[in-house]
Design an enzyme around this catalytic site. Structure first.
Site, short mmCIF file in Angstrom:
data_model
loop_
_atom_site.label_atom_id
_atom_site.label_comp_id
_atom_site.label_asym_id
_atom_site.label_seq_id
_atom_site.Cartn_x
_atom_site.Cartn_y
_atom_site.Cartn_z
N THR A 1 0.84 -1.19 0.00
CA THR A 1 0.00 0.00 0.00
C THR A 1 0.87 1.25 0.00
OG1 THR A 1 -0.07 0.19 2.41
CG2 THR A 1 -1.80 -1.12 1.37
N ASP A 2 0.30 2.33 -0.47
CA ASP A 2 0.84 3.63 -0.10
C ASP A 2 0.60 3.78 1.40
OD1 ASP A 2 1.90 6.18 -0.11
OD2 ASP A 2 0.75 6.85 -1.83
N TRP A 3 1.28 4.70 2.02
CA TRP A 3 1.26 4.80 3.49
C TRP A 3 -0.13 5.25 3.98
CZ3 TRP A 3 5.11 2.70 1.65
CH2 TRP A 3 6.22 2.32 2.37
N GLY A 4 -0.85 4.30 4.57
CA GLY A 4 -2.19 4.58 5.08
C GLY A 4 -3.30 4.33 4.09
#
Length: 567
Positions: free
Chosen positions: A227-230
């Site tokens: 994932t991208d962060w979050g």
């Protein structure tokens, strides 16, 4: 590492830990089985190795080389620049013990107002794909993995966390996914990073069509997806869709969803095992065989300068450039001493040494007078600074204006409000023109801007965001030590009013790609719309002579041959 055997020895709790990050930039180690953690770091055009276990920003990052950003490097149309840059960044990764570099960013430039355009290559998937693939190959040839981002249809910043990109399949396949397809098939990246947004109603992090049908089945990708962060929403759905690693992790609810899903059968164990296998393969490829590396920082400083000089685009020249180094000139614009050399956001780098145009001029002994003209951290005109600039400019034959987009009007996290340059810079240039001066304008910035002064300027040289050695490259180009060879990797419209469906762009959660495949030059050519500068445009100091032209027609093709001489 015997991956299959290792997975068979892991408990469900250990598997759930392995597919979740920790300490912001690492994967969870499994001490019992001697599985080490894997370390990651930003970013696409230089290393941001953070100090500590949280997102501490640029002030708490290790020193590294800030190379030219993607908007710059794409304008060289030279994949070797990206290959060499990737090799250098990878060496710095190895020096600091980083295993995966988060980049390159390869999203298509759909609209000139996107706040993150500086981090992307082009409006054209062929050019973007070739440049992105070269960077991936350069990095991974040095034993460091990459994470190509942001997969996919992430073309706006205002609503990027919850936005819904509504795009027809032809546009998706031919434009927005094509760039990633080229990179996957040519360079075989270690990982792909999913975007925050939804694609046609389903978040990218749990979009099975995107992560499994397209990425793995159609393209044959065999790496890991993070994932991208979050960007996580439903951990069980994401694993079923083909998402392996949640970053930055350390979210107890996601760990609980995995354990409960395995317990009640809603998450098949083979899905969790498949994710674990992809993470363990990363560790085997990039952690277990990692080799430290000493870095020649000065060589990287020079490489950054060479690349920046190769990427700059000469937009206009009435013969004013190159400059005569022996004649004094007047320089105005605070970007002369506070050069904007990188974008704002997650890719900001703690540069080892920034060389501004002012420092480069001083090193060469250039005779010049300097006046601020405007404050780079403001947008409203400062009349006293403008008056002083006009007064001094009258004493010089050559007037250089340093201008462009600053961090205050272009940044990750938000889209630009308009396509104009800051008002204080426009007011300065207009005042100089009204006073009878015909300035040479040196531009910095990550996106196209409207140029109301284009007809009044003697020359316009665009440096984009040239990295920490941008001042060296700027001086080399201005004084004819290097020849401008860059060509635009995106179309520059006359005004924002000419951008298709521009009035609807980034105004709400649902982002409808009404223009379909007609992105950038595809639209302007089809609509016969006049532009300021077309895709591929760029001048140089060179003149050519061509002669001895011959034409041959065969099999429905006409072939022209002739001799070209660089005069």
């Amino acid at each position: 590492m015997d991956i299959k055997r290792t997975i068979s020895q892991m408990t469900t709790e250990e598997k759930a830990a392995l597919v979740s990050g920790t300490n912001f930039m690492e994967t969870n180690p499994i001490p019992r089985l001697k599985i080490p953690g894997l370390r990651m770091a930003d970013g696409p055009h230089g290393l941001r190795k953070q100090i500590g276990t949280q997102d501490n920003g640029i002030s708490q990052s290790e020193p590294a080389t800030a190379f030219p950003t993607a908007v710059t490097t794409a304008s060289s149309w030279n994949p070797e620049n990206l290959r060499h840059m990737g090799e250098a960044i990878a060496k710095e990764c190895r020096h600091y013990g980083v295993h995966i570099l988060l980049g390159p960013g390869a999203n298509i430039k759909r609209n000139p107002l996107c706040g993150r355009n500086f981090e992307y290559f082009s409006e054209d998937p062929c050019l973007a794909g070739e440049m992105g693939a070269a960077e991936v190959q350069g990095v991974q040839a040095q034993g460091v993995g990459v994470s190509v981002k942001h997969f996919a249809m992430n073309n706006a910043e205002n609503f990027r966390f919850m936005g819904n990109s509504l795009v027809d399949e032809r546009a998706a396949r031919e434009i927005y996914l094509k760039v990633f397809e080229r990179i996957v098939k040519q360079a075989h990246p270690a990982t792909m990073m999913c975007a925050y947004n939804k694609v046609n109603g389903t978040f990218a992090s749990q979009n099975e069509w995107l992560l499994t049908d397209v990425l793995r089945r159609d393209w044959g990708f065999n790496g890991a997806v993070m994932t991208d962060w979050g960007a996580m929403h439903d951990r069980v759905a994401s694993l079923k869709a083909g998402l392996d690693l949640e970053m930055p992790g350390d979210t107890p609810i996601c760990r609980r969803w995995i354990l409960d899903g395995i317990a009640d059968g809603t998450l098949p164990m083979e899905k969790l095992d498949a994710a674990c296998e992809n993470i363990l393969q990363l560790i085997a490829n990039y952690v277990e065989i990692a080799q430290p590396c000493e870095v020649d920082w000065e060589a990287h400083q020079q490489l950054a300068a060479e690349i920046a000089a190769d990427c700059a685009v000469l937009l206009k020249n009435d013969g004013a450039l190159p400059l005569d180094g022996g004649k004094p000139c007047f320089v105005v614009g605070e970007l002369f001493e506070k050069m904007r050399y990188q974008g704002s956001g997650s890719s900001m780098i703690n540069a080892t040494r920034v060389i501004s145009p002012k420092e480069a001029f001083d090193q060469r002994g250039v005779k010049y007078a300097y006046c601020r003209g405007y404050a780079e951290n403001r947008t409203e005109p400062q009349e006293e600074l403008i008056r002083e600039a006009v007064r001094q400019a009258k004493q010089y034959e050559t007037v250089l204006v340093f201008a462009g987009l600053t961090d205050y009007v272009e940044s990750e996290g938000c889209d630009r409000e308009h396509m104009r340059m800051p008002d204080n810079q426009l007011a300065l240039i207009e005042a100089l023109v009204q006073a009878g001066r015909k300035p040479i304008v040196v531009l910095y910035g990550g996106s196209p801007v409207e140029l109301p002064f284009a007809e009044s300027a003697a020359a316009i040289l665009h440096m984009f965001l040239p990295g920490q050695s941008g001042g060296i490259a700027t001086a080399q180009l201005l004084f004819g030590e290097r020849n401008p060879a860059g060509r635009l990797a995106e179309t520059w419209p006359m005004s924002y009013a000419d951008v298709p469906f521009g009035e609807e762009y980034s105004k709400g959660v649902n982002e409808c790609y009404k223009e379909s495949i007609y992105v950038g030059y595809r639209y302007y050519l089809s609509a016969n719309k006049k532009v300021r500068y077309p895709f591929g445009y760029g001048l140089s100091y060179t003149t050519f002579r061509w002669e001895d032209m011959h034409a041959q027609q065969a099999d429905g093709c006409v072939t022209l041959t002739y001799r070209v001489t660089n005069t």
